[in-house]
Enzyme design. Structure first.
Site, PDB file in Angstrom:
ATOM      1  N   HIS A   1      26.231  13.207  30.234  1.00  0.00           N
ATOM      2  CA  HIS A   1      25.975  14.598  29.857  1.00  0.00           C
ATOM      3  C   HIS A   1      24.574  15.058  30.218  1.00  0.00           C
ATOM      4  CE1 HIS A   1      26.666  18.249  27.564  1.00  0.00           C
ATOM      5  NE2 HIS A   1      25.586  18.032  26.828  1.00  0.00           N
TER       6      HIS A   1
ATOM      7  N   ASP B   1      30.979  12.365  30.966  1.00  0.00           N
ATOM      8  CA  ASP B   1      30.317  13.092  29.878  1.00  0.00           C
ATOM      9  C   ASP B   1      31.017  12.758  28.559  1.00  0.00           C
ATOM     10  OD1 ASP B   1      29.317  15.017  28.091  1.00  0.00           O
ATOM     11  OD2 ASP B   1      29.140  16.529  29.664  1.00  0.00           O
TER      12      ASP B   1
ATOM     13  N   SER C   1      24.140  21.860  28.573  1.00  0.00           N
ATOM     14  CA  SER C   1      24.874  21.731  27.320  1.00  0.00           C
ATOM     15  C   SER C   1      25.144  23.126  26.738  1.00  0.00           C
ATOM     16  CB  SER C   1      24.110  20.821  26.364  1.00  0.00           C
ATOM     17  OG  SER C   1      24.931  20.385  25.305  1.00  0.00           O
TER      18      SER C   1
END
Length: 444
Positions: free
Chosen positions: A388, A354, A260
């Site tokens: 994600h 994602d 991230s």
């Protein structure tokens, strides 16, 4: 894990037996009841009636007391046996032959929960597995009074001999995980995203595989800044140099892995810091995000965002997948990381579903930029229907959870089975990439 704790309990250890009409139902794990968290186990049962329908159920509570559970329907073979490496699940949380399905399908009992393992030294995560008579519908009122048999799998995060060493060196704050032996070991910096604090589980698991890893805090930990709105890359350079000086680290270059926000930080580190020669960006962005990043006389501005593109869903859940603007918009040219300047190598990892942001677009733009500049110093791994939060193997799939920055639960995306299988596939590929570039390096 201490040596006494690492002794694998063989055939029959941890088994509870119930005798019914002279029949002993047994449930056990191979090679034993204790293992490292990223290791598979073989779940087996015997003593059932031929072709008997049964339900296998798993449960754990993490260190915050959050409960997770899974269940799948099976049928014993003609000998009254089950072997999850060969026996297909007929329904429940998953179907098909999935040896570790009970583990990766563990789902939170409360909404928006994400499994947490902050203390990787004190105790394992304990997964209780039960075999129940019949095909259970999931209705608590239909739950049998007691299982036919049960066992417990203790899943540890540190192998015997791995040292956990807190770090306060100059500005650098974090924890070192040092494998046993004299080395030399590939050195890796591990960074997480907007969750803040210090996340250690991935670093400890990498150390079990022979990497000397610095789990690095950069905000919301110790005396570090409370947020990430104004970061300087010199801090990460200090961490790189600290790791390079360790007598057990094979140099002169080190690697970095981030997810991230940590992913774009890793891309910046690999681009600007010459001794970061292998960078793994999981669900990262090709631009600097969430505040400015400064390095010497360079400033990467934060990628712009439009909060009016937040989608409000049921149960206070939000979809933020379209909030961030396109890095290639004219207004964002100062936020794009100049990856073509890097001498190191990149591994881009994307989940195609994602929902945090548009990771496939970012990876495509990054690869195109490298190609346009005659660079081939990258690899790309793309996983359909993965979200994600791609974690090490057997971490429960997290579709949505509380987002610190948003202050509410957000979607992370993905579908349970393909996401979980992606985590299993990804883990050895990350290690292979890091070894490829760190173990046979020449002097920089």
């Amino acid at each position: 894990m201490r040596s006494s704790q690492m002794k694998l309990l063989r055939c029959g250890a941890g088994i509870r037996r119930l005798h019914r009409a002279g029949m002993a139902v047994r449930l056990w794990l191979e090679p034993g009841a204790q293992c490292l968290f990223d290791e598979p186990v073989r779940v087996r049962a015997a003593g059932l009636r031929p072709l008997q329908p049964v339900t296998l159920r798993a449960a754990l509570s993490d260190e915050k007391g959050q409960a997770f559970g899974s269940a799948a329907l099976y049928r014993a073979d003609e000998r009254g046996e089950l072997d999850l490496s060969r026996s297909p699940a007929l329904g429940g949380h998953y179907t098909g032959t999935e040896p570790m399905g009970l583990f990766w399908s563990l789902s939170p009992a409360a909404p928006f929960a994400r499994m947490v393992k902050r203390d990787v030294t004190a105790s394992p995560l304990r997964v209780r597995i039960e075999v129940l008579a019949g095909h259970w519908s999931g209705d608590p009122r239909e739950l049998p009074a007691q299982p036919l048999a049960s066992c417990v799998n203790e899943r540890w995060f540190m192998r015997d001999g791995v040292a956990r060493v807190p770090v306060r060196d100059g500005r650098v704050r974090g924890v070192l995980f040092v494998p046993p032996g004299n080395g030399l070991f590939p050195g890796v910096i591990d960074i997480y995203g907007s969750v803040g604090g210090l996340v250690e589980h991935r670093a400890s698991l990498l150390a079990n595989h022979g990497f000397l890893v610095l789990a690095l805090g950069y905000f919301g930990y110790d005396d570090l800044p409370k947020n990430f709105l104004k970061l300087d890359l010199e801090y990460f350079e200090e961490a790189v140099n600290f790791l390079r000086r360790h007598p057990k680290v094979k140099g002169p270059g080190v690697g970095a892995i981030g997810i991230s926000k940590g992913g774009d930080l890793v891309l910046s580190m690999t681009t600007f810091l010459p001794h970061v020669i292998a960078g793994v960006s999981i669900g990262g962005c090709n631009a600097n995000t969430l505040g400015h990043l400064h390095y010497k006389d360079i400033t990467l501005t934060g990628l712009s965002a439009s909060l009016d593109r937040i989608k409000f869903l049921e149960s206070n859940l939000v979809d933020i997948s379209e909030v961030m603007d396109n890095p290639q918009d004219e207004a964002n040219k100062e936020s794009i990381i100049p990856l073509e300047k890097a001498e190191g190598h990149f591994l881009f990892v994307i989940g195609e579903d994602d929902k945090n942001w548009n990771t496939p677009l970012y990876a495509h733009q990054a690869v195109e930029r490298l190609k346009e500049n005659g660079k081939n110093n990258y690899e790309l791994l793309s996983y359909p229907d993965a979200g994600h939060l791609l974690e090490p193997p057997y971490f429960p799939f997290c579709y949505s959870s509380f987002h610190r920055l948003m202050g509410c639960p957000v979607l992370w995306g993905g579908q349970m089975k393909p996401h979980s299988l992606a985590q299993i596939d990804l883990w050895p590929r990350i290690q292979a990439f890091l070894r490829k570039h760190l173990e046979n390096q020449s002097k920089l």
